[in-house]
Write a protein that holds these residues in place. Structure first.
Motif, PDB file in Angstrom:
ATOM      1  N   ALA A   9       0.830  -1.208   0.000  1.00 21.23           N
ATOM      2  CA  ALA A   9       0.000   0.000   0.000  1.00 21.23           C
ATOM      3  C   ALA A   9       0.862   1.255   0.000  1.00 21.23           C
ATOM      4  CB  ALA A   9      -0.940   0.002   1.206  1.00 21.23           C
ATOM      5  N   PHE A  10       1.951   1.218   0.760  1.00 27.16           N
ATOM      6  CA  PHE A  10       2.819   2.398   0.829  1.00 27.16           C
ATOM      7  C   PHE A  10       3.627   2.562  -0.455  1.00 27.16           C
ATOM      8  CE2 PHE A  10       1.980   1.506   5.319  1.00 27.16           C
ATOM      9  CZ  PHE A  10       1.589   2.765   5.744  1.00 27.16           C
ATOM     10  N   GLU A  11       3.968   1.446  -1.107  1.00 30.98           N
ATOM     11  CA  GLU A  11       4.698   1.529  -2.370  1.00 30.98           C
ATOM     12  C   GLU A  11       3.812   2.118  -3.470  1.00 30.98           C
ATOM     13  OE1 GLU A  11       6.046  -2.458  -3.056  1.00 30.98           O
ATOM     14  OE2 GLU A  11       7.843  -2.176  -1.834  1.00 30.98           O
ATOM     15  N   VAL A  12       2.570   1.643  -3.545  1.00 27.86           N
ATOM     16  CA  VAL A  12       1.647   2.159  -4.557  1.00 27.86           C
ATOM     17  C   VAL A  12       1.311   3.618  -4.260  1.00 27.86           C
ATOM     18  CG1 VAL A  12      -0.646   1.903  -5.603  1.00 27.86           C
ATOM     19  CG2 VAL A  12       0.720  -0.126  -5.074  1.00 27.86           C
ATOM     20  N   LEU A  13       1.167   3.959  -2.972  1.00 27.99           N
ATOM     21  CA  LEU A  13       0.911   5.349  -2.602  1.00 27.99           C
ATOM     22  C   LEU A  13       2.042   6.247  -3.099  1.00 27.99           C
ATOM     23  CD1 LEU A  13      -0.663   7.547  -1.051  1.00 27.99           C
ATOM     24  CD2 LEU A  13       0.623   6.877   1.000  1.00 27.99           C
ATOM     25  N   ILE A  26      -5.170  11.619  -9.503  1.00 32.24           N
ATOM     26  CA  ILE A  26      -5.251  10.239  -9.037  1.00 32.24           C
ATOM     27  C   ILE A  26      -6.321  10.115  -7.961  1.00 32.24           C
ATOM     28  CG2 ILE A  26      -3.983   8.295  -8.031  1.00 32.24           C
ATOM     29  CD1 ILE A  26      -2.869   9.164 -10.742  1.00 32.24           C
ATOM     30  N   VAL A  27      -7.157   9.088  -8.076  1.00 32.35           N
ATOM     31  CA  VAL A  27      -8.106   8.755  -7.009  1.00 32.35           C
ATOM     32  C   VAL A  27      -7.461   7.659  -6.162  1.00 32.35           C
ATOM     33  CG1 VAL A  27     -10.405   7.954  -6.413  1.00 32.35           C
ATOM     34  CG2 VAL A  27     -10.077   9.318  -8.484  1.00 32.35           C
ATOM     35  N   HIS A  28      -7.303   7.923  -4.888  1.00 33.79           N
ATOM     36  CA  HIS A  28      -6.586   7.008  -3.998  1.00 33.79           C
ATOM     37  C   HIS A  28      -7.543   6.021  -3.332  1.00 33.79           C
ATOM     38  CE1 HIS A  28      -2.663   9.046  -4.172  1.00 33.79           C
ATOM     39  NE2 HIS A  28      -3.371  10.147  -4.323  1.00 33.79           N
ATOM     40  N   LEU A  29      -7.458   4.761  -3.773  1.00 36.95           N
ATOM     41  CA  LEU A  29      -8.204   3.681  -3.136  1.00 36.95           C
ATOM     42  C   LEU A  29      -7.240   2.604  -2.651  1.00 36.95           C
ATOM     43  CD1 LEU A  29     -11.205   3.270  -5.638  1.00 36.95           C
ATOM     44  CD2 LEU A  29     -11.047   4.766  -3.642  1.00 36.95           C
ATOM     45  N   GLU A  30      -5.974   2.982  -2.478  1.00 32.15           N
ATOM     46  CA  GLU A  30      -4.947   2.000  -2.126  1.00 32.15           C
ATOM     47  C   GLU A  30      -4.610   1.979  -0.636  1.00 32.15           C
ATOM     48  OE1 GLU A  30      -2.311   5.610  -2.954  1.00 32.15           O
ATOM     49  OE2 GLU A  30      -4.399   5.010  -2.963  1.00 32.15           O
ATOM     50  N   ALA A 341      -5.705   4.381  -8.034  1.00 34.95           N
ATOM     51  CA  ALA A 341      -4.715   3.605  -7.292  1.00 34.95           C
ATOM     52  C   ALA A 341      -5.409   2.520  -6.478  1.00 34.95           C
ATOM     53  CB  ALA A 341      -3.904   4.514  -6.382  1.00 34.95           C
ATOM     54  N   VAL A 342      -5.134   1.256  -6.824  1.00 28.22           N
ATOM     55  CA  VAL A 342      -5.668   0.093  -6.111  1.00 28.22           C
ATOM     56  C   VAL A 342      -4.505  -0.866  -5.867  1.00 28.22           C
ATOM     57  CG1 VAL A 342      -7.932   0.356  -7.196  1.00 28.22           C
ATOM     58  CG2 VAL A 342      -6.248  -1.184  -8.212  1.00 28.22           C
ATOM     59  N   LEU A 343      -4.759  -1.940  -5.136  1.00 31.08           N
ATOM     60  CA  LEU A 343      -3.705  -2.920  -4.870  1.00 31.08           C
ATOM     61  C   LEU A 343      -4.061  -4.263  -5.496  1.00 31.08           C
ATOM     62  CD1 LEU A 343      -2.897  -2.276  -1.097  1.00 31.08           C
ATOM     63  CD2 LEU A 343      -1.790  -1.318  -3.118  1.00 31.08           C
ATOM     64  N   PRO A 344      -3.070  -4.981  -6.024  1.00 30.21           N
ATOM     65  CA  PRO A 344      -3.322  -6.337  -6.510  1.00 30.21           C
ATOM     66  C   PRO A 344      -3.538  -7.282  -5.345  1.00 30.21           C
ATOM     67  CG  PRO A 344      -0.981  -5.878  -6.576  1.00 30.21           C
ATOM     68  CD  PRO A 344      -1.653  -4.595  -6.159  1.00 30.21           C
ATOM     69  N   ARG A 357      -7.647  -5.196  -4.202  1.00 31.54           N
ATOM     70  CA  ARG A 357      -8.166  -4.600  -2.965  1.00 31.54           C
ATOM     71  C   ARG A 357      -8.360  -3.122  -3.177  1.00 31.54           C
ATOM     72  NH1 ARG A 357      -5.434  -2.946   2.694  1.00 31.54           N
ATOM     73  NH2 ARG A 357      -5.148  -1.054   1.438  1.00 31.54           N
ATOM     74  N   LEU A 358      -9.564  -2.664  -2.868  1.00 29.74           N
ATOM     75  CA  LEU A 358      -9.890  -1.249  -2.926  1.00 29.74           C
ATOM     76  C   LEU A 358     -10.299  -0.797  -1.533  1.00 29.74           C
ATOM     77  CD1 LEU A 358     -10.461  -2.436  -5.879  1.00 29.74           C
ATOM     78  CD2 LEU A 358     -11.989  -0.498  -6.168  1.00 29.74           C
ATOM     79  N   SER A 359      -9.731   0.297  -1.084  1.00 27.54           N
ATOM     80  CA  SER A 359     -10.143   0.908   0.172  1.00 27.54           C
ATOM     81  C   SER A 359     -11.200   1.968  -0.127  1.00 27.54           C
ATOM     82  CB  SER A 359      -8.943   1.546   0.873  1.00 27.54           C
ATOM     83  OG  SER A 359      -9.380   2.402   1.919  1.00 27.54           O
TER      84      SER A 359
END
Length: 382
Positions: A9-13, A26-30, A341-344, A357-359
């Motif tokens: 999450a911090f890397e994608v952020l 960017i829309v942050h959902l990570e 921005a999402v996470l695999p 994963r979407l926050s």
């Protein structure tokens, strides 16, 4: 150091922030943190503590007055008597994960952990040369584990089981029957259980059940809790663990050897959080419920994506296995092409393959914008 993992999450952020620096929207959902401001009464308690001179070292286990409040809170909410000597306060909840594993697990000992799950579990197990045994969380049972999978994972080297409910990254919750099965197996096979309950107050249906409440389990349970999620205090770094006194003493010893103590004025803020008005928590959870419903409906409207409705936390874990990209490539594509921005799912372990994963710790307006962008971007690759 090569065995130590990370938290994606911090890397994608960081990558998303880099794109923003280039002028991208960017829309942050990570990132997994509430987008609410810490309530004013909590901030004021910290300010007052600073003004009153509480800016020096404190006891390594935490201020006695804070541990007393925590013990009272856990006793009331979990229905089991907790003594302040069983409480250790730490700067954030992660040290409880790290210190519990360091204190209990020797080289070659086995630790069963949820997968997909919070990546720090596996990272720390690997770091100390324990053997990480993944316990699959399966979509077909609402991202719970199957009892037969747990039974098959246990051996004579099992030292610790880690559970997390409500769960990151899926939002799933453990049923009471799951906890009863865990208790029976823990007692039979003589292992400890670390129960991560940092999302216990962010629950949309039912009540939160805790393993520590079950007969015979207080003696072998480490309960992890904290203020980050419940009171929007992620940056304050305020967590705590409940453990049998002998183990709590070892966790305190590790605290002495690492960070000395938790900031005193944040602990006074923590007292106010637990003792003060709880309206904020209710209002935040009500807003999260609206966002959850909107993001689940929006994801299910995208062809090739399916998403079950989570019962807790502030994450969704949609199935994207029908799309032509891997979840890692899809995550990269959505960030670079759609500005979302999402996470695999694989950031949370091998059983997360085929998911994202979407926050939804973001505004409803931003969530709707992200869904529209995702729908458009996915239509181009479908």
């Amino acid at each position: 150091m090569d065995r130590l993992g990370t938290e994606s999450a911090f890397e994608v952020l960081a990558k998303a922030k880099g794109l923003e620096a280039q002028g991208r929207d960017i829309v942050h959902l990570e990132i997994g943190q509430p987008d609410f401001i810490t309530p004013a009464n909590i901030c004021e308690a910290a300010f007052k503590a600073m003004k009153d001179g509480h800016t020096g070292y404190g006891p390594s286990a935490g201020l006695l007055e804070f541990r007393e409040v925590i013990a009272e809170h856990i006793s009331e909410t979990r229905g089991v008597e907790i003594h302040p000597d069983e409480v250790t306060v730490t700067p954030g909840a992660k040290p409880i994960i790290f210190f519990t594993i360091l204190a209990l697990v020797n080289e070659g000992d086995e630790v069963i952990y949820p997968n997909p799950g919070f990546p720090i579990y596996e990272s720390v197990i690997d770091f100390i040369d324990g053997k990480a045994i993944p316990l699959p969380l399966r979509e077909e049972v609402n991202f719970r584990f199957r009892i037969e999978d747990l039974e098959a994972s246990i051996s004579d080297r099992t030292k610790l089981l880690i559970i997390n409910s409500p769960q990151n990254p899926t939002g799933g919750t453990s049923a009471k029957s799951d906890l009863e099965a865990i208790a029976e197996l823990a007692i039979k096979h003589n292992f400890y259980v670390l129960t991560d309950e940092v999302y216990s107050r962010i629950l949309y249906e039912g009540v939160h059940d805790s393993l520590i409440s079950l007969p015979g389990m207080k003696e072998r349970t480490i309960l992890l809790e904290g203020h980050s999620k419940t009171y929007a205090m992620t940056g304050w770094r305020l967590g705590y663990g409940i453990a049998p006194t002998e183990l709590a003493d070892k966790i305190t010893q590790l605290t002495i050897n690492s960070n000395s103590c938790t900031a005193t004025f944040t602990q006074f803020a923590g007292i106010e959080a637990l003792k003060g008005p709880q309206d904020f928590v209710h209002e935040m959870v009500t807003e999260f419920r609206k966002r959850r419903d909107a993001i689940v409906d929006g994801l299910n409207a995208i062809e090739g994506v399916s998403c079950i409705k989570p019962l807790g936390a502030f994450y969704v874990f949609p199935n994207v296995s029908q799309l032509p990209l891997s979840c890692q490539d899809l995550s990269d594509y959505l960030l670079e092409d759609a500005g979302v921005a999402v996470l695999p799912g694989t950031a949370f372990g091998k059983y997360g393959d085929g998911y994202l994963r979407l926050s939804y710790a973001n505004s409803l307006e931003n969530i709707q914008e992200a869904l529209a962008r995702m729908d458009s971007a996915i239509s181009r690759i479908r």
